[in-house]
Design a protein around this motif. Structure first.
Motif, mmCIF file in Angstrom:
data_model
loop_
_atom_site.group_PDB
_atom_site.id
_atom_site.type_symbol
_atom_site.label_atom_id
_atom_site.label_comp_id
_atom_site.label_asym_id
_atom_site.label_seq_id
_atom_site.Cartn_x
_atom_site.Cartn_y
_atom_site.Cartn_z
ATOM 1 N N PRO A 63 5.587 2.417 -21.297
ATOM 2 C CA PRO A 63 6.894 1.825 -20.979
ATOM 3 C C PRO A 63 7.563 1.164 -22.186
ATOM 4 C CG PRO A 63 5.331 1.329 -19.238
ATOM 5 C CD PRO A 63 4.550 1.939 -20.359
ATOM 6 N N ARG A 64 6.786 0.418 -22.984
ATOM 7 C CA ARG A 64 7.390 -0.214 -24.156
ATOM 8 C C ARG A 64 7.793 0.818 -25.200
ATOM 9 N NH1 ARG A 64 3.461 -4.975 -26.064
ATOM 10 N NH2 ARG A 64 1.887 -3.586 -25.176
ATOM 11 N N ALA A 65 7.026 1.912 -25.304
ATOM 12 C CA ALA A 65 7.408 2.988 -26.216
ATOM 13 C C ALA A 65 8.764 3.567 -25.830
ATOM 14 C CB ALA A 65 6.337 4.078 -26.205
ATOM 15 N N ARG A 66 8.953 3.773 -24.544
ATOM 16 C CA ARG A 66 10.244 4.297 -24.063
ATOM 17 C C ARG A 66 11.381 3.333 -24.401
ATOM 18 N NH1 ARG A 66 8.559 9.341 -23.472
ATOM 19 N NH2 ARG A 66 7.505 9.849 -21.518
ATOM 20 N N LEU A 67 11.165 2.045 -24.143
ATOM 21 C CA LEU A 67 12.198 1.049 -24.386
ATOM 22 C C LEU A 67 12.560 0.959 -25.859
ATOM 23 C CD1 LEU A 67 11.014 -1.854 -22.024
ATOM 24 C CD2 LEU A 67 13.081 -0.470 -21.763
ATOM 25 N N GLY A 68 11.569 1.153 -26.723
ATOM 26 C CA GLY A 68 11.805 1.015 -28.155
ATOM 27 C C GLY A 68 12.226 2.289 -28.859
ATOM 28 N N GLY A 69 12.356 3.391 -28.134
ATOM 29 C CA GLY A 69 12.738 4.651 -28.763
ATOM 30 C C GLY A 69 11.623 5.294 -29.557
ATOM 31 N N LEU A 70 10.368 4.943 -29.220
ATOM 32 C CA LEU A 70 9.217 5.516 -29.919
ATOM 33 C C LEU A 70 8.893 6.883 -29.334
ATOM 34 C CD1 LEU A 70 7.013 4.960 -32.074
ATOM 35 C CD2 LEU A 70 5.602 4.031 -30.230
ATOM 36 N N GLY A 71 9.027 7.920 -30.149
ATOM 37 C CA GLY A 71 8.794 9.271 -29.673
ATOM 38 C C GLY A 71 7.344 9.700 -29.725
ATOM 39 N N ASP B 148 12.369 16.754 -26.186
ATOM 40 C CA ASP B 148 12.467 16.668 -24.721
ATOM 41 C C ASP B 148 11.966 15.338 -24.145
ATOM 42 O OD1 ASP B 148 9.649 16.760 -24.530
ATOM 43 O OD2 ASP B 148 9.596 18.904 -24.112
ATOM 44 N N GLY B 149 11.524 14.421 -25.008
ATOM 45 C CA GLY B 149 11.139 13.098 -24.527
ATOM 46 C C GLY B 149 9.688 12.956 -24.122
ATOM 47 N N GLN C 259 38.632 10.945 -31.515
ATOM 48 C CA GLN C 259 37.511 10.402 -30.757
ATOM 49 C C GLN C 259 36.232 10.517 -31.581
ATOM 50 O OE1 GLN C 259 36.984 12.188 -26.936
ATOM 51 N NE2 GLN C 259 35.347 10.795 -26.325
ATOM 52 N N GLN C 260 35.484 9.416 -31.670
ATOM 53 C CA GLN C 260 34.250 9.416 -32.433
ATOM 54 C C GLN C 260 33.113 10.021 -31.606
ATOM 55 O OE1 GLN C 260 33.910 8.420 -35.666
ATOM 56 N NE2 GLN C 260 36.149 8.278 -35.587
ATOM 57 N N PRO C 261 32.263 10.819 -32.235
ATOM 58 C CA PRO C 261 31.126 11.388 -31.495
ATOM 59 C C PRO C 261 30.167 10.287 -31.063
ATOM 60 C CG PRO C 261 30.877 11.801 -33.848
ATOM 61 C CD PRO C 261 32.258 11.238 -33.653
ATOM 62 N N ALA C 262 29.520 10.524 -29.929
ATOM 63 C CA ALA C 262 28.548 9.557 -29.428
ATOM 64 C C ALA C 262 27.373 9.484 -30.400
ATOM 65 C CB ALA C 262 28.057 9.967 -28.043
ATOM 66 N N PRO C 263 26.833 8.287 -30.627
ATOM 67 C CA PRO C 263 25.682 8.175 -31.536
ATOM 68 C C PRO C 263 24.493 8.953 -31.009
ATOM 69 C CG PRO C 263 26.000 6.140 -30.294
ATOM 70 C CD PRO C 263 27.198 7.009 -30.022
ATOM 71 N N VAL C 264 23.757 9.551 -31.912
ATOM 72 C CA VAL C 264 22.583 10.337 -31.553
ATOM 73 C C VAL C 264 21.339 9.466 -31.689
ATOM 74 C CG1 VAL C 264 21.187 12.353 -32.127
ATOM 75 C CG2 VAL C 264 23.679 12.461 -32.328
ATOM 76 N N ALA C 265 20.566 9.385 -30.625
ATOM 77 C CA ALA C 265 19.329 8.609 -30.670
ATOM 78 C C ALA C 265 18.282 9.380 -31.473
ATOM 79 C CB ALA C 265 18.829 8.333 -29.265
ATOM 80 N N ILE C 266 17.769 8.760 -32.509
ATOM 81 C CA ILE C 266 16.752 9.388 -33.348
ATOM 82 C C ILE C 266 15.396 8.819 -32.955
ATOM 83 C CG2 ILE C 266 15.916 9.758 -35.700
ATOM 84 C CD1 ILE C 266 18.796 9.382 -36.651
ATOM 85 N N PRO C 267 14.492 9.628 -32.444
ATOM 86 C CA PRO C 267 13.191 9.105 -32.029
ATOM 87 C C PRO C 267 12.386 8.605 -33.227
ATOM 88 C CG PRO C 267 13.186 11.493 -31.954
ATOM 89 C CD PRO C 267 14.594 11.079 -32.234
ATOM 90 N N ILE C 268 11.654 7.533 -33.019
ATOM 91 C CA ILE C 268 10.810 6.951 -34.055
ATOM 92 C C ILE C 268 9.421 7.570 -33.961
ATOM 93 C CG2 ILE C 268 9.759 4.814 -34.892
ATOM 94 C CD1 ILE C 268 12.153 3.360 -33.501
ATOM 95 N N LEU C 269 8.861 7.942 -35.106
ATOM 96 C CA LEU C 269 7.479 8.426 -35.155
ATOM 97 C C LEU C 269 6.651 7.397 -35.912
ATOM 98 C CD1 LEU C 269 5.634 10.863 -34.427
ATOM 99 C CD2 LEU C 269 5.964 11.637 -36.778
ATOM 100 N N ASP C 270 5.665 6.826 -35.243
ATOM 101 C CA ASP C 270 4.808 5.791 -35.810
ATOM 102 C C ASP C 270 3.708 6.433 -36.652
ATOM 103 O OD1 ASP C 270 3.279 3.454 -36.179
ATOM 104 O OD2 ASP C 270 2.184 3.797 -34.324
#
Length: 304
Positions: free
Chosen positions: A47-55, A143-144, A4-15
């Protein structure tokens, strides 16, 4: 049976650099849009930051050439407001906006934008935080909580005695671009030109060298973007920390005065530093044109 492959880890983006505060501050009172409501205009909203994975990111406080004028009381003329924002990213318009900003006007504008930053933090009710340490940033990315780094682009608000620097540091300033693309008492910013070398004038003044030393002592990161080549090397000689340019590209690919030569990039690498790619297409393209029809492969070339 395959493993079983591990679930992908979401990497937050820092602008590395954004002009959200400038957009919100110049949009008038009440603002044309809310940082907390999703919008199709302007810069970042939560809201758009959340959608785009912007930390999180570096929230720039920038004093424009008309910094002595208060923001408009309303935003009835949306077209003019949008044009003002677009001008920040148009080379011809940028060149006309490089007149000197007086210290008193820049300080007033900077305090107003800083107050806006802290109001956003308070109004977020814990969803966003102005971070002051690496640990706070790491906790937010884990922690988001949306992380906002207090950055100033162009040090016109800081006085020659550096008293304002001490106060702004206590307020949360952790990143400073000594210049935007204009001269001040600390250094000469690189003017907007294409094609052009970034070696466009003198480096740091004696007061500028004191500013760098003070930032080193306090723990304020120096952002080398917008600084000309002589100023870059002055900072490199004075710096005991990694060199950082938050939004600059490779001069070998796009010969804009705003971009970094291979020698500069080598020095940043040798210091264990970092360069953030500037997504303005005029600094990405080999022809220097502000053409939105620019492929992602062009950005990848600069990363390479």
């Amino acid at each position: 049976m395959p493993a079983q492959q591990p679930a992908p880890v979401a990497i937050p983006i820092l602008d590395g650099h954004n002009d959200t505060l400038l957009d919100l501050y110049n949009s008038g009172q009440p603002a044309r849009r809310s940082f907390f409501e999703q919008s199709a205009t302007g810069h970042i909203d939560l809201p758009r930051a959340r959608l785009g994975g912007l930390g999180g990111g570096f929230f720039a406080l920038f004093s424009p050439a008309d910094a002595g004028q208060a923001p408009a009381p309303d935003a009835e003329d949306d077209d003019n407001a949008e044009a003002d924002q677009e001008a920040k990213h148009d080379l011809a318009a940028l060149s006309s906006r490089t007149s000197v900003v007086e210290h008193a006007n820049a300080l007033d504008y900077t305090l107003g934008m800083a107050a806006l930053l802290f109001r956003l933090e308070r109004q977020s009710q814990g969803q966003a935080k102005v971070v002051r340490t690496v640990d706070e940033l790491a906790d937010c990315l884990a922690d988001g909580t949306f992380a906002m780094i207090f950055h100033i682009e162009g040090a016109e608000a800081i006085d020659a005695k550096l008293n304002v620097l001490e106060v702004l540091y206590q307020a949360g300033l952790r990143s400073l671009g000594i210049t935007w693309s204009r001269a001040n008492i600390f250094a000469s910013g690189v003017p907007f030109a294409f094609p052009s070398s970034p070696d466009t004038g003198p480096g740091l003044t004696d007061t500028g060298k004191e500013l760098v030393r003070a930032c080193q002592e306090l723990g304020i990161m120096i952002d080398l973007s917008h600084l000309n080549e002589q100023g870059f090397w002055d900072v490199a000689r004075l710096s005991a920390t990694p060199l950082v340019a938050t939004h600059s590209c490779a001069h070998a690919i796009s010969p804009s005065s705003r971009n970094l030569t291979d020698k500069q990039l080598d020095a940043i690498r040798a210091s264990d530093g970092l360069v953030g790619v500037n997504y303005h297409v005029g600094f990405l393209r080999s022809d220097g044109e502000a053409n939105a029809d620019t492929p992602l492969a062009t950005v990848v070339r600069h990363v390479d």
